[in-house]
Design a protein around this motif. Structure first.
Motif, PDB file in Angstrom:
ATOM      1  N   SER A  18      39.338  60.830 -62.985  1.00 12.15           N
ATOM      2  CA  SER A  18      40.468  59.948 -62.722  1.00 12.15           C
ATOM      3  C   SER A  18      41.086  59.471 -64.034  1.00 12.15           C
ATOM      4  CB  SER A  18      40.039  58.745 -61.872  1.00 12.15           C
ATOM      5  OG  SER A  18      39.047  57.987 -62.531  1.00 12.15           O
ATOM      6  N   TYR A  19      42.336  59.103 -63.930  1.00 11.70           N
ATOM      7  CA  TYR A  19      43.069  58.502 -65.042  1.00 11.70           C
ATOM      8  C   TYR A  19      43.409  57.069 -64.658  1.00 11.70           C
ATOM      9  CZ  TYR A  19      47.216  57.142 -67.712  1.00 11.70           C
ATOM     10  OH  TYR A  19      48.126  56.443 -68.472  1.00 11.70           O
ATOM     11  N   ASP A  20      43.160  56.132 -65.574  1.00 16.47           N
ATOM     12  CA  ASP A  20      43.486  54.722 -65.348  1.00 16.47           C
ATOM     13  C   ASP A  20      44.502  54.251 -66.379  1.00 16.47           C
ATOM     14  OD1 ASP A  20      41.690  54.675 -63.308  1.00 16.47           O
ATOM     15  OD2 ASP A  20      40.412  53.092 -64.132  1.00 16.47           O
ATOM     16  N   TYR A  21      45.570  53.653 -65.883  1.00  9.31           N
ATOM     17  CA  TYR A  21      46.542  53.005 -66.765  1.00  9.31           C
ATOM     18  C   TYR A  21      46.315  51.503 -66.677  1.00  9.31           C
ATOM     19  CZ  TYR A  21      50.971  51.570 -68.857  1.00  9.31           C
ATOM     20  OH  TYR A  21      51.919  50.994 -69.665  1.00  9.31           O
ATOM     21  N   ASN A  22      45.946  50.889 -67.809  1.00  9.38           N
ATOM     22  CA  ASN A  22      45.613  49.473 -67.853  1.00  9.38           C
ATOM     23  C   ASN A  22      46.859  48.653 -68.192  1.00  9.38           C
ATOM     24  OD1 ASN A  22      44.583  46.934 -68.272  1.00  9.38           O
ATOM     25  ND2 ASN A  22      42.901  47.588 -69.603  1.00  9.38           N
ATOM     26  N   PHE A  23      47.391  47.956 -67.193  1.00 11.15           N
ATOM     27  CA  PHE A  23      48.582  47.142 -67.404  1.00 11.15           C
ATOM     28  C   PHE A  23      48.299  45.924 -68.286  1.00 11.15           C
ATOM     29  CE2 PHE A  23      49.545  49.262 -63.335  1.00 11.15           C
ATOM     30  CZ  PHE A  23      50.801  49.769 -63.612  1.00 11.15           C
ATOM     31  N   SER A  24      47.030  45.531 -68.403  1.00 13.05           N
ATOM     32  CA  SER A  24      46.667  44.305 -69.128  1.00 13.05           C
ATOM     33  C   SER A  24      45.916  44.603 -70.410  1.00 13.05           C
ATOM     34  CB  SER A  24      45.796  43.414 -68.222  1.00 13.05           C
ATOM     35  OG  SER A  24      46.352  43.273 -66.941  1.00 13.05           O
ATOM     36  N   SER A  25      46.139  45.777 -70.992  1.00  6.29           N
ATOM     37  CA  SER A  25      45.299  46.224 -72.102  1.00  6.29           C
ATOM     38  C   SER A  25      45.503  45.443 -73.390  1.00  6.29           C
ATOM     39  CB  SER A  25      45.569  47.706 -72.378  1.00  6.29           C
ATOM     40  OG  SER A  25      46.868  47.879 -72.931  1.00  6.29           O
ATOM     41  N   ASN A  26      46.733  44.961 -73.681  1.00  2.00           N
ATOM     42  CA  ASN A  26      47.068  44.324 -74.966  1.00  2.00           C
ATOM     43  C   ASN A  26      46.958  45.283 -76.151  1.00  2.00           C
ATOM     44  OD1 ASN A  26      47.734  41.681 -74.142  1.00  2.00           O
ATOM     45  ND2 ASN A  26      45.569  41.139 -73.975  1.00  2.00           N
ATOM     46  N   GLU A  27      46.901  46.596 -75.879  1.00  2.00           N
ATOM     47  CA  GLU A  27      46.673  47.552 -76.964  1.00  2.00           C
ATOM     48  C   GLU A  27      47.721  47.439 -78.064  1.00  2.00           C
ATOM     49  OE1 GLU A  27      45.973  52.361 -77.663  1.00  2.00           O
ATOM     50  OE2 GLU A  27      46.622  51.623 -75.717  1.00  2.00           O
ATOM     51  N   LYS A  28      48.966  47.209 -77.694  1.00  2.00           N
ATOM     52  CA  LYS A  28      50.043  47.169 -78.685  1.00  2.00           C
ATOM     53  C   LYS A  28      50.325  45.763 -79.190  1.00  2.00           C
ATOM     54  CE  LYS A  28      52.168  51.302 -76.717  1.00  2.00           C
ATOM     55  NZ  LYS A  28      53.373  51.905 -76.095  1.00  2.00           N
ATOM     56  N   ASN A  29      49.457  44.837 -78.819  1.00  2.00           N
ATOM     57  CA  ASN A  29      49.607  43.455 -79.278  1.00  2.00           C
ATOM     58  C   ASN A  29      49.265  43.369 -80.762  1.00  2.00           C
ATOM     59  OD1 ASN A  29      49.526  40.651 -79.645  1.00  2.00           O
ATOM     60  ND2 ASN A  29      48.683  40.293 -77.611  1.00  2.00           N
ATOM     61  N   GLY A  30      50.098  42.755 -81.538  1.00  2.00           N
ATOM     62  CA  GLY A  30      49.831  42.615 -82.968  1.00  2.00           C
ATOM     63  C   GLY A  30      48.720  41.636 -83.279  1.00  2.00           C
ATOM     64  N   LYS A  31      48.312  40.859 -82.282  1.00  2.00           N
ATOM     65  CA  LYS A  31      47.217  39.905 -82.466  1.00  2.00           C
ATOM     66  C   LYS A  31      45.909  40.539 -82.015  1.00  2.00           C
ATOM     67  CE  LYS A  31      50.231  35.928 -81.584  1.00  2.00           C
ATOM     68  NZ  LYS A  31      50.458  34.715 -80.748  1.00  2.00           N
ATOM     69  N   ASP A  32      44.800  40.000 -82.522  1.00  2.00           N
ATOM     70  CA  ASP A  32      43.491  40.481 -82.099  1.00  2.00           C
ATOM     71  C   ASP A  32      42.564  39.297 -81.879  1.00  2.00           C
ATOM     72  OD1 ASP A  32      42.826  39.638 -84.638  1.00  2.00           O
ATOM     73  OD2 ASP A  32      42.517  41.638 -85.461  1.00  2.00           O
ATOM     74  N   ASN A  33      41.239  39.540 -81.933  1.00  2.00           N
ATOM     75  CA  ASN A  33      40.290  38.466 -81.631  1.00  2.00           C
ATOM     76  C   ASN A  33      40.321  37.326 -82.639  1.00  2.00           C
ATOM     77  OD1 ASN A  33      38.532  39.072 -79.166  1.00  2.00           O
ATOM     78  ND2 ASN A  33      38.511  41.032 -80.253  1.00  2.00           N
ATOM     79  N   GLU A  53      42.826  35.924 -83.381  1.00  2.00           N
ATOM     80  CA  GLU A  53      43.788  35.024 -82.739  1.00  2.00           C
ATOM     81  C   GLU A  53      43.545  34.973 -81.229  1.00  2.00           C
ATOM     82  OE1 GLU A  53      47.873  35.216 -84.873  1.00  2.00           O
ATOM     83  OE2 GLU A  53      47.008  37.223 -85.048  1.00  2.00           O
ATOM     84  N   ARG A  54      42.293  35.216 -80.850  1.00  2.00           N
ATOM     85  CA  ARG A  54      41.813  35.090 -79.469  1.00  2.00           C
ATOM     86  C   ARG A  54      42.456  36.092 -78.511  1.00  2.00           C
ATOM     87  NH1 ARG A  54      38.539  31.081 -78.628  1.00  2.00           N
ATOM     88  NH2 ARG A  54      38.811  31.326 -76.377  1.00  2.00           N
ATOM     89  N   GLU A  55      42.797  37.282 -78.988  1.00  2.00           N
ATOM     90  CA  GLU A  55      43.339  38.331 -78.130  1.00  2.00           C
ATOM     91  C   GLU A  55      42.379  39.518 -78.122  1.00  2.00           C
ATOM     92  OE1 GLU A  55      45.906  38.390 -76.183  1.00  2.00           O
ATOM     93  OE2 GLU A  55      46.896  36.516 -76.765  1.00  2.00           O
ATOM     94  N   PHE A  56      41.762  39.768 -76.966  1.00  2.00           N
ATOM     95  CA  PHE A  56      40.868  40.922 -76.804  1.00  2.00           C
ATOM     96  C   PHE A  56      41.700  42.111 -76.355  1.00  2.00           C
ATOM     97  CE2 PHE A  56      37.850  43.619 -74.532  1.00  2.00           C
ATOM     98  CZ  PHE A  56      36.825  43.701 -75.464  1.00  2.00           C
ATOM     99  N   ARG A  57      41.594  43.232 -77.074  1.00  2.00           N
ATOM    100  CA  ARG A  57      42.461  44.375 -76.813  1.00  2.00           C
ATOM    101  C   ARG A  57      41.653  45.578 -76.309  1.00  2.00           C
ATOM    102  NH1 ARG A  57      45.590  45.495 -82.159  1.00  2.00           N
ATOM    103  NH2 ARG A  57      43.445  45.448 -82.932  1.00  2.00           N
ATOM    104  N   MET A  58      42.247  46.281 -75.339  1.00  2.00           N
ATOM    105  CA  MET A  58      41.650  47.499 -74.806  1.00  2.00           C
ATOM    106  C   MET A  58      42.709  48.595 -74.763  1.00  2.00           C
ATOM    107  SD  MET A  58      39.331  45.945 -71.726  1.00  2.00           S
ATOM    108  CE  MET A  58      38.663  47.563 -71.386  1.00  2.00           C
ATOM    109  N   THR A  59      42.257  49.831 -74.664  1.00  2.00           N
ATOM    110  CA  THR A  59      43.192  50.952 -74.632  1.00  2.00           C
ATOM    111  C   THR A  59      43.962  50.971 -73.309  1.00  2.00           C
ATOM    112  OG1 THR A  59      41.434  52.405 -73.849  1.00  2.00           O
ATOM    113  CG2 THR A  59      41.877  52.375 -76.219  1.00  2.00           C
ATOM    114  N   GLN A  60      45.176  51.461 -73.374  1.00  2.00           N
ATOM    115  CA  GLN A  60      46.049  51.490 -72.201  1.00  2.00           C
ATOM    116  C   GLN A  60      45.775  52.700 -71.311  1.00  2.00           C
ATOM    117  OE1 GLN A  60      50.446  51.627 -72.925  1.00  2.00           O
ATOM    118  NE2 GLN A  60      50.337  49.538 -72.152  1.00  2.00           N
TER     119      GLN A  60
END
Length: 264
Positions: free
Chosen positions: A171-186, A188-195
Motif C-alpha cells: 500500500s501507499y500512504d499519503y500523510n496529510f499531517s506530515s510537516n515534511e516541508k515545514n521549515g521548523k523542527d523539534n 521549535e516543537r515541530e515533529f516531522r514525518m515523510t509525506q
C-alpha cells in the motif's frame, strides 16, 4: 498486546454465531462470486504505533552519528490511541479462489511520543546545550492518511454461507499531517514525518453471505517499508550530540493493526 487480543476476540465473537448457523442449508447470493468485478465499502478501527530502531550507541562504532554522553540507551516510547478507517472496495476476480482488490480510503489516528535521551540534558562545561530541554520531551503526532492498498485475496471454497480467506499486499500512504516541508523542527516543537510512505499488509477474515449483501469482518497487520522520520536540523555547536529528539533514531516506521467491517 491486550488490545490486539481484544480485537481478535471481537472477530471471533462475530464469526461464531454465523458459523453455528450454517446448519441451515439455505445458500444466499449463490452467484455472487461469479462476477468479474464488484464493489463495496468498509468501516473500521486501527491501532497504529511505531517501530523504532536506533543507531549504535556504544561509542565504539565510528560510523554512528550518535555518541551519547553519558553512555546509556536513548529511546522513545509511543502511546497510540484508537483511530478509524473508511473507504471503498473494488474487487476483480482472477480465479475461483483468487481476487485482486483495490481498497482506497482515509485513515486517522493519533500518537504521543515521549523522548528519553540523556542528551536532552547535555551540559558540557556546565552550560546546557538545549534550552528548557527537560520540559520538552513529548510530541503529539496526529495523522490523517490517504491509504491506497493493492491486495491479493486467497479464499477457501465456500461452505454454505461462509468463506474464510487470507489477504496481503502493498500500500501507499499519503500523510496529510506530515510537516515534511515545514521549515521548523523539534527545536521549535515541530515533529516531522515523510509525506509519501510505502507499507505491506497481511491479514485474514471471513466472508458471510447474507440475504442482500456479503458482510466481511477482517483483521490486518500493516508494516512500513520506508523510514517515515524526517531528521532535525543541527544548529548547535556540538555535532556529536546531534538532535536529542531524532539524532539517535535510525528507523521509525508504522506498525499497526486494523479491524475492518466490509459490506459488498
Amino acid at each position: 498486546m491486550n488490545r490486539q487480543f481484544i480485537l481478535v476476540s471481537i472477530l471471533l465473537f462475530l464469526i461464531v454465531p454465523f458459523a453455528s448457523a450454517q446448519k441451515e442449508r439455505i445458500e444466499y447470493l449463490p452467484n455472487f462470486d461469479k462476477r468479474t468485478i464488484h464493489f463495496g465499502y468498509y468501516l473500521g478501527i486501527n491501532k497504529n504505533s511505531f517501530e523504532v530502531n536506533y543507531f549504535d550507541q556504544s561509542g565504539q562504532d565510528p560510523n554512528s552519528p550518535v555518541n551519547p554522553t553519558p553512555e546509556q540507551d536513548m529511546f522513545v516510547s509511543v502511546d497510540a490511541s484508537l483511530g478509524f478507517n473508511i473507504g471503498f472496495v473494488i474487487d476483480y476476480r482472477i480465479h475461483n479462489n483468487i481476487n485482486l482488490r483495490f481498497e482506497p480510503g482515509l485513515m486517522s489516528n493519533a500518537k504521543t511520543i515521549t523522548f528519553i535521551d540523556p542528551n536532552l540534558n547535555a551540559a558540557p562545561n556546565g552550560v546546557p546545550i538545549y534550552a528548557n530541554s527537560t520540559d520538552d520531551t513529548e510530541r503529539e503526532v496526529a495523522g490523517t492518511y490517504l491509504h491506497l492498498p493493492l491486495l491479493l485475496k486467497f479464499s477457501t471454497n465456500r461452505l454454505n454461507n461462509i468463506r474464510p480467506y487470507i489477504i496481503g499486499g502493498v500500500s501507499y500512504d499519503y500523510n496529510f499531517s506530515s510537516n515534511e516541508k515545514n521549515g521548523k523542527d523539534n527545536f521549535e516543537r515541530e515533529f516531522r514525518m515523510t509525506q509519501h510512505n510505502f507499507m505491506y499488509e497481511i491479514g485474514f477474515g471471513v466472508d458471510f453471505y447474507m440475504y442482500f449483501f456479503k458482510f466481511t469482518p477482517s483483521i490486518r497487520g500493516v508494516f512500513a517499508m520506508s523510514n517515515e522520520l524526517v531528521n532535525d536540523y543541527n544548529p548547535v555547536d556540538y555535532p556529536e550530540y546531534s538532535s536529542p529528539w531524532t539524532g539517535p533514531i535510525d528507523f521509525l516506521g508504522t506498525r499497526g493493526i486494523y479491524l475492518n467491517l466490509t459490506f459488498e
